[in-house]
Design an enzyme around this catalytic site. Structure first.
Site, mmCIF file in Angstrom:
data_model
loop_
_atom_site.group_PDB
_atom_site.id
_atom_site.type_symbol
_atom_site.label_atom_id
_atom_site.label_comp_id
_atom_site.label_asym_id
_atom_site.label_seq_id
_atom_site.Cartn_x
_atom_site.Cartn_y
_atom_site.Cartn_z
ATOM 1 N N LYS A 151 30.814 31.952 -44.103
ATOM 2 C CA LYS A 151 30.195 31.513 -45.343
ATOM 3 C C LYS A 151 28.688 31.344 -45.126
ATOM 4 O O LYS A 151 28.267 31.301 -43.981
ATOM 5 C CB LYS A 151 30.832 30.214 -45.827
ATOM 6 C CG LYS A 151 30.944 29.126 -44.742
ATOM 7 C CD LYS A 151 29.919 28.067 -44.841
ATOM 8 C CE LYS A 151 29.136 27.892 -43.596
ATOM 9 N NZ LYS A 151 28.266 26.747 -43.592
ATOM 10 N N HIS A 181 35.583 26.728 -41.747
ATOM 11 C CA HIS A 181 36.170 26.063 -40.580
ATOM 12 C C HIS A 181 36.725 24.676 -40.905
ATOM 13 O O HIS A 181 37.537 24.157 -40.158
ATOM 14 C CB HIS A 181 35.196 26.038 -39.396
ATOM 15 C CG HIS A 181 34.149 24.979 -39.481
ATOM 16 N ND1 HIS A 181 33.011 25.118 -40.218
ATOM 17 C CD2 HIS A 181 34.063 23.760 -38.907
ATOM 18 C CE1 HIS A 181 32.279 24.034 -40.097
ATOM 19 N NE2 HIS A 181 32.886 23.180 -39.301
ATOM 20 N N LYS A 185 40.421 22.431 -39.419
ATOM 21 C CA LYS A 185 40.464 21.104 -38.787
ATOM 22 C C LYS A 185 41.861 20.520 -38.990
ATOM 23 O O LYS A 185 42.391 20.543 -40.111
ATOM 24 C CB LYS A 185 39.423 20.182 -39.426
ATOM 25 C CG LYS A 185 37.975 20.562 -39.077
ATOM 26 C CD LYS A 185 37.010 19.633 -39.802
ATOM 27 C CE LYS A 185 35.554 20.053 -39.664
ATOM 28 N NZ LYS A 185 34.940 19.777 -38.388
ATOM 29 N N ASP A 238 25.478 25.529 -48.342
ATOM 30 C CA ASP A 238 25.922 25.408 -46.947
ATOM 31 C C ASP A 238 27.217 24.599 -46.844
ATOM 32 O O ASP A 238 28.084 24.908 -46.037
ATOM 33 C CB ASP A 238 24.811 24.726 -46.137
ATOM 34 C CG ASP A 238 25.122 24.652 -44.652
ATOM 35 O OD1 ASP A 238 25.655 25.643 -44.109
ATOM 36 O OD2 ASP A 238 24.821 23.625 -44.016
ATOM 37 N N HIS A 243 32.807 24.091 -47.754
ATOM 38 C CA HIS A 243 33.716 23.126 -47.146
ATOM 39 C C HIS A 243 34.241 22.056 -48.113
ATOM 40 O O HIS A 243 35.421 21.766 -48.152
ATOM 41 C CB HIS A 243 33.014 22.390 -45.999
ATOM 42 C CG HIS A 243 32.408 23.313 -44.982
ATOM 43 N ND1 HIS A 243 33.022 24.457 -44.558
ATOM 44 C CD2 HIS A 243 31.253 23.241 -44.284
ATOM 45 C CE1 HIS A 243 32.261 25.043 -43.645
ATOM 46 N NE2 HIS A 243 31.181 24.338 -43.471
HETATM 47 C C1 BG6 Z 1 28.574 24.203 -40.989
HETATM 48 C C2 BG6 Z 1 27.279 23.996 -41.692
HETATM 49 O O1 BG6 Z 1 29.353 25.147 -41.670
HETATM 50 O O2 BG6 Z 1 29.273 22.987 -40.908
HETATM 51 C C3 BG6 Z 1 26.456 22.970 -40.941
HETATM 52 O O3 BG6 Z 1 26.563 25.233 -41.760
HETATM 53 C C4 BG6 Z 1 27.249 21.710 -40.748
HETATM 54 O O4 BG6 Z 1 25.247 22.715 -41.627
HETATM 55 C C5 BG6 Z 1 28.607 22.005 -40.138
HETATM 56 O O5 BG6 Z 1 26.520 20.843 -39.901
HETATM 57 C C6 BG6 Z 1 29.479 20.784 -40.075
HETATM 58 O O6 BG6 Z 1 30.653 21.116 -39.411
HETATM 59 P P1 BG6 Z 1 31.330 20.123 -38.384
HETATM 60 O O7 BG6 Z 1 32.612 20.772 -38.000
HETATM 61 O O8 BG6 Z 1 30.380 19.970 -37.247
HETATM 62 O O9 BG6 Z 1 31.499 18.859 -39.162
#
Ligand code: BG6
Length: 487
Positions: A151, A181, A185, A238, A243
């Site tokens: 993404k 991602h 989780k 982002d 997410h």
């Molecule tokens: C990423 C974003 O997809 O997810 C980042 O591009 C962000 O900006 C990150 O910090 C957060 O993921 P996690 O797994 O570290 O909470």
């Protein structure tokens, strides 16, 4: 490293072509994740071909990979595991062109046999995704291949439609794995288990019992090397359109007919189709003081490093229930929570001053941190004379089960799923286009960015956005630590 039993991973050897192989995500997550999957024996055999703009050779790529593991792989690295991994790495600079990539893939495939499969991983910004797809097409690497795309998928509805159309010229939809991602989780998947494997909560999982929902993902980290990418992207693209909305999909969807990819995507997409367009008036955009001084950032930048918004899912289950979403960089704490506030009782017989309602409504909270936690807070009687009420809680932490060590990191889990051809935790073209559709009004007329101090909870107006409710974070009471006496 403990080896996994055979049969858990893909059946066939894998040739992984990793675009963006020297980038930030590859260093922090993808190469360490691939190393773990390989060293733990999830894959029957593999070759990894790194591709990026850097004009380096395989030896230099291998050295950079070793450095990335030293920094970001948090288990011991055995010399023989590393030697086996390093031997299977190759590198092709983008400037060498599609023919060089085709030749490297042919060498890799010749060395692991006829029945190998290809996994192309595009860890590149949206602007570079299409040219990577075209390079793969020119190199003739479509057959027997799956392609994982990072993404944001496009930057708005028009670009997402264009991207999907162009990718479909080279790869069929069933070959495409759009990765988010957060869905890899463990705690995110636990939302599905919690909702659909138990009879207790599902009957109250609707507008009759739930007052509002918060999905809150503040981050303490800044942008590091990523400011040039981020400047084009901002917090909404982002984090939210990706997410946070995907998590909202799991939280809000109807029970799927089975845990198969198609029924799950269909239910998530129905949630996205029921969302009302995001109103710019229901959005607070923020930028931390000092962002404009960072390298690669326009001194007049209007890019948001923080966003909070209110949205609605206009269906029978959720009509009228506000969902409050918030995320930002350089904030006071790093947390990932979903908090569900239940409606207050219709009438209270507790005497004035008893404390009922004084600490907000009763809540169910999911902590999406890697070791998942859950808490149900409610009012209960404080021991002693009279009727004084306190907010109490039932808490669960995966750590206490002794199983937390078995957690696969989100990217590892999803890479493995893509290699096995399992789309369950990936996003569909339709779902993504729908989310851009919902976002159009906001993207066309975003409210101005408001400055906030690094280390704070965002611009002051976030409190007006959620009033008369309040943000759950920062928590008034810390999570219980079972290792502390008296807890
Ligand atoms: C990423 C974003 O997809 O997810 C980042 O591009 C962000 O900006 C990150 O910090 C957060 O993921 P996690 O797994 O570290 O909470």
């Amino acid at each position: 490293m403990a080896k996994v039993p055979p049969g858990v991973g893909p059946r066939f050897p894998q040739v992984v072509v990793l675009f963006g192989a020297t980038g930030d995500l590859a260093k922090r997550k993808l190469l360490p994740g691939l190393y773990h999957l390989c060293a733990a024996g999830f894959l029957p055999d593999y070759r990894i071909i790194g591709v990026s703009l850097d004009d380096i050779d395989t030896a230099a790529f291998s050295a950079r990979t070793r450095e990335a593991l030293a920094q970001h792989f948090n288990r011991p690295i055995a010399d023989d595991d590393w030697a086996a991994f390093a031997e299977r790495l190759a590198y092709v600079p983008l400037s060498a062109g599609a023919a060089a990539l085709a030749a490297a893939a042919a060498r890799a495939e010749a060395s692991i046999g006829q029945d190998s499969q290809r996994l192309h991983y595009l860890s590149v910004p949206p602007s570079a995704a299409l040219s990577a797809v075209r390079t793969l097409g020119e190199a003739g690497l479509m057959a027997n291949a799956r392609i994982v795309m990072e993404k944001p998928f496009g930057t708005d509805l028009a670009s997402a439609v264009k991207l999907n159309r162009a990718v479909h010229e080279v790869f069929a939809e069933e070959q495409i794995f759009r990765i988010d991602h957060f869905l890899g989780k463990e705690p995110a998947q636990n939302i599905l288990a919690f909702r659909f494997a138990n009879g207790l909560f599902e009957p109250i999982w609707n507008r009759n019992f739930i007052d509002h929902v918060q999905i809150d993902v503040p981050e303490t980290l800044g942008l590091g090397q990523r400011s040039a990418f981020y400047e084009q992207t901002g917090a909404y693209r982002d984090m939210v359109v990706t997410h946070l909305f995907q998590i909202l999909g799991f939280m809000a969807m109807e029970p799927p007919t089975s845990l198969e990819p198609q029924p799950i995507s269909e239910e998530k997409n129905k949630v996205f189709r029921s969302m009302l367009p995001i109103e710019p008036g229901d959005v607070v955009r923020g930028q931390y003081n000092g962002y404009r001084d960072e390298p690669g950032v326009d001194p007049q930048s209007e890019t948001e490093t923080f966003i909070a918004l209110k949205c609605f899912i206009d269906n029978w289950r959720w009509a009228g229930v506000p969902f409050f979403l918030r995320t930002g960089k350089r904030m006071a704490e790093g947390q990932r929570i979903i908090s569900i506030a239940f409606r207050e009782p219709p009438k209270s017989m507790f005497p004035p001053g008893s404390g009922v309602g004084a600490q907000g409504p009763d809540h169910l909270t999911f902590d999406l941190a890697d070791a998942s936690k859950m808490s149900l807070s409610f009012y209960g009687k404080r021991p002693g004379p009279g009727m004084r009420l306190d907010k109490l809680s039932l808490q669960f932490a995966m750590r206490d089960t002794g199983l937390a060590g078995e957690v696969l990191e989100a990217y590892e889990r999803l890479i493995l799923d893509a290699m096995r051809g399992d789309h369950t935790l990936f996003c569909t073209a339709e779902g993504i286009e729908q989310l851009w559709q919902v976002s159009t009004k906001l993207l066309e007329s975003p409210p101005p960015v408001r400055l906030y101090e690094p280390g704070s909870w965002g611009p002051k107006s976030v409190h007006q956005l959620i009033a008369p409710h309040a943000w759950r974070l920062p928590f008034e009471r810390a999570w219980r630590n079972p290792n502390q006496s008296g807890a």
